[in-house]
Design an enzyme around this catalytic site. Structure first.
Site, PDB file in Angstrom:
ATOM      1  N   GLU A   1       0.595  -1.348   0.043  1.00  0.00           N
ATOM      2  CA  GLU A   1       0.008   0.008   0.062  1.00  0.00           C
ATOM      3  C   GLU A   1       0.816   1.332   0.112  1.00  0.00           C
ATOM      4  O   GLU A   1       0.736   1.923   0.886  1.00  0.00           O
ATOM      5  CB  GLU A   1      -1.052   0.040   1.128  1.00  0.00           C
ATOM      6  CG  GLU A   1      -1.917  -1.179   1.278  1.00  0.00           C
ATOM      7  CD  GLU A   1      -3.195  -1.112   2.663  1.00  0.00           C
ATOM      8  OE1 GLU A   1      -2.700  -0.132   3.251  1.00  0.00           O
ATOM      9  OE2 GLU A   1      -3.705  -1.974   2.522  1.00  0.00           O
TER      10      GLU A   1
ATOM     11  N   GLU B   1      -5.461  -8.383   0.565  1.00  0.00           N
ATOM     12  CA  GLU B   1      -5.979  -8.290   1.740  1.00  0.00           C
ATOM     13  C   GLU B   1      -7.945  -7.865   1.484  1.00  0.00           C
ATOM     14  O   GLU B   1      -7.843  -7.245   0.449  1.00  0.00           O
ATOM     15  CB  GLU B   1      -5.591  -6.983   2.575  1.00  0.00           C
ATOM     16  CG  GLU B   1      -4.347  -7.009   3.091  1.00  0.00           C
ATOM     17  CD  GLU B   1      -3.803  -5.826   3.934  1.00  0.00           C
ATOM     18  OE1 GLU B   1      -4.681  -5.061   4.175  1.00  0.00           O
ATOM     19  OE2 GLU B   1      -2.642  -5.654   3.971  1.00  0.00           O
TER      20      GLU B   1
HETATM   21  O1  IFM Z   1      -4.601  -3.169   9.219  1.00  0.00           O
HETATM   22  C1  IFM Z   1      -4.602  -2.716   7.716  1.00  0.00           C
HETATM   23  C2  IFM Z   1      -3.364  -3.150   7.090  1.00  0.00           C
HETATM   24  O2  IFM Z   1      -1.903  -2.921   7.951  1.00  0.00           O
HETATM   25  C3  IFM Z   1      -3.221  -2.463   5.718  1.00  0.00           C
HETATM   26  N1  IFM Z   1      -4.667  -2.701   5.116  1.00  0.00           N
HETATM   27  C4  IFM Z   1      -5.569  -2.252   5.744  1.00  0.00           C
HETATM   28  C5  IFM Z   1      -5.702  -3.001   7.088  1.00  0.00           C
HETATM   29  C6  IFM Z   1      -7.113  -2.424   7.694  1.00  0.00           C
HETATM   30  O3  IFM Z   1      -6.955  -1.145   7.951  1.00  0.00           O
END
Ligand code: IFM
Length: 458
Positions: free
Chosen positions: A186, A362
């Site tokens: 990210e 994710e």
């Molecule tokens: O917890 C975070 C993760 O570290 C990165 N992506 C989003 C998740 C939820 O906010």
């Protein structure tokens, strides 16, 4: 908008027969993998002197905010890793995505290696492989060594070069056992730690936007090249978080497109087309940023896969302001649950880019779990995952090449500055005892994997 809560619709153990959320085979390609993800700082703990880990940017960040939850202990995964891997096996995970803490391996970011730190990841990978779980490694999930931050952090081109050296070290050490490599997690969120205050290092300086974007992209380029220089067979990608920006009406289209370009296409275009979108390029030039010959070739040298972290959509008006969606169902974090937008976003990306295979690296929901003795009911999370798998099925039917899905998160963990209150895990972690308990969603996920691919469950 209303925050959706899990009602206790039945007591006792979750069972497939009475599951409130359907269990069914999805129309996915044969090689599709189901996994779960975590990140180092959010779960490991083990940051004391005995571990040999150097300071990360999170220690000073939390020291300036006394009373915050921190990653000092987190889930104590550093000490309980074999138990956690046994749990992942029990959940039938086929793959596990984790990140390496740069300051654990290289306490100063460069130079001397902390053998204990490197050994931890060797043991983790060995445990995973012995459990039949494919490791997916991410090099950087937001925990920059503080020593590098003091030399400019992501505002310095040198950090990108150092990242390449660090990835080379990891590839030399783990490249014989880890096939799937990710450089950054990210970049858009890493950037926000420089332009605002909500995440470390919290520099809150909008002028850093252009150099930090470019240095992060250079880091990806150097990292990918370093991994490939060790072994060209390794599968190398990068994970971006994508939030589709949807116009509230026709007059909002321009604003929505602009925001998407500046916040998200900036990274996609750089890595997939080897150029920044026009509006970004203009902003970079105006800021005086120097893009050197060879930079864009390095950044755009090709992805073997694109990792997509997906949670929500945003709807904006013609001024580009986010507007509330009436009757939207939201999570603890206030994010709207709207899986259909995942399908439309992937289909639109397929039209715009020559996409490599995609992994959803994710996806998950923070919700208030209902604890009932030994059982933890989280129907909303189960439904959220099911809805997003449905959305992927539709995208795949429309030609998008999606190869895997990682639930966020394997364990309840430190949600950065929001602390431990936000619970995303399939597994509950008791904050006092650190005891792990599988939630209903973990049992549902296990049985869903079993139906779809044949389970790896113990
Ligand atoms: O917890 C975070 C993760 O570290 C990165 N992506 C989003 C998740 C939820 O906010």
């Amino acid at each position: 908008m209303k925050q959706v809560k899990t009602k206790t619709i039945r007591s006792g153990r979750w069972s497939a027969e009475t599951s409130p959320v359907p269990l069914r085979p999805y129309e996915f390609p044969d090689e599709f993998v189901f996994g779960a993800a975590t990140s180092a700082y959010q779960i490991e703990g083990g940051i004391d002197a005995a571990s040999g880990r150097g300071r990360s940017i999170w220690e000073p960040y939390f020291e300036k905010r006394p009373g915050s939850d921190t990653g000092e202990i987190a889930c104590d995964h550093y000490n309980r890793m074999p138990e956690d891997v046994r749990l992942f096996k029990k959940m039938g995970l086929q793959a596990y995505r984790f990140s390496v803490a740069w300051p654990r391996v290289l306490p100063q970011g460069v130079g001397a290696v902390n053998d204990k730190g490197l050994d931890f990841y060797k043991r983790l990978v060995d445990e995973l492989l012995a459990a039949g779980i494919e490791p997916y490694l991410t090099g950087y999930h937001w925990d920059l060594p503080q020593a590098l931050e003091e030399r400019g952090g992501w505002n310095s081109r040198d950090t990108a070069r150092h990242f390449g050296d660090y990835m080379e070290l990891l590839a030399r050490t783990l490249g014989d056992r880890v096939k799937y490599w990710g450089t950054l997690n990210e970049p858009a969120v890493v950037l926000s730690g420089y332009t605002s205050e909500g995440l470390a290092p919290g520099r809150n300086d909008p002028k850093l936007w252009a150099p930090v974007v470019h240095n992060l992209m250079l880091a990806h380029g150097h990292g990918a090249a370093a991994i490939r220089s060790v072994n060209p067979e390794l599968i190398v990608g990068c994970t971006v978080n994508l939030v589709p920006i949807e116009p509230a009406n026709k007059s909002a289209r321009h604003a929505a497109r602009r925001l998407w370009q500046r916040d998200y296409a900036v990274f996609l275009d750089a890595m997939l087309k080897g150029e920044y979108p026009k509006i970004v390029r203009k902003e970079m030039e105006a800021s005086g940023l120097q893009i050197l010959p060879g930079d864009m070739e390095l950044i755009g040298s090709g992805l073997d896969y694109l990792g997509v972290n997906w949670y929500l959509r945003l709807v904006v008006n013609r001024l580009g302001r986010v507007i509330p969606v009436p009757a939207a169902e939201i999570t603890q974090v206030g994010w709207e649950m709207h899986a259909e937008s995942l399908t439309s976003m992937l289909v639109a990306m397929q039209e715009e880019y020559e996409l490599p295979p995609i992994f959803i690296t994710e996806n998950g929901a923070a919700i208030d779990d209902k604890i009932e003795g030994a059982w933890i009911h989280d129907t909303v999370r189960m439904k959220y995952i099911h809805d997003h798998l449905n959305a992927l099925e539709s995208a795949i039917a429309r030609g998008v090449d999606v190869r895997g899905y990682f639930a966020w998160s394997a364990l309840d963990n430190l949600e950065w500055a929001s602390g431990f209150r936000m619970t995303f895990g399939l597994v509950h972690v008791d904050r006092k005892t650190l005891k792990r308990t599988l939630k209903d969603s973990a049992y549902w996920y296990r049985d869903m994997i079993n139906i779809n691919q044949g389970s790896n469950a113990a």
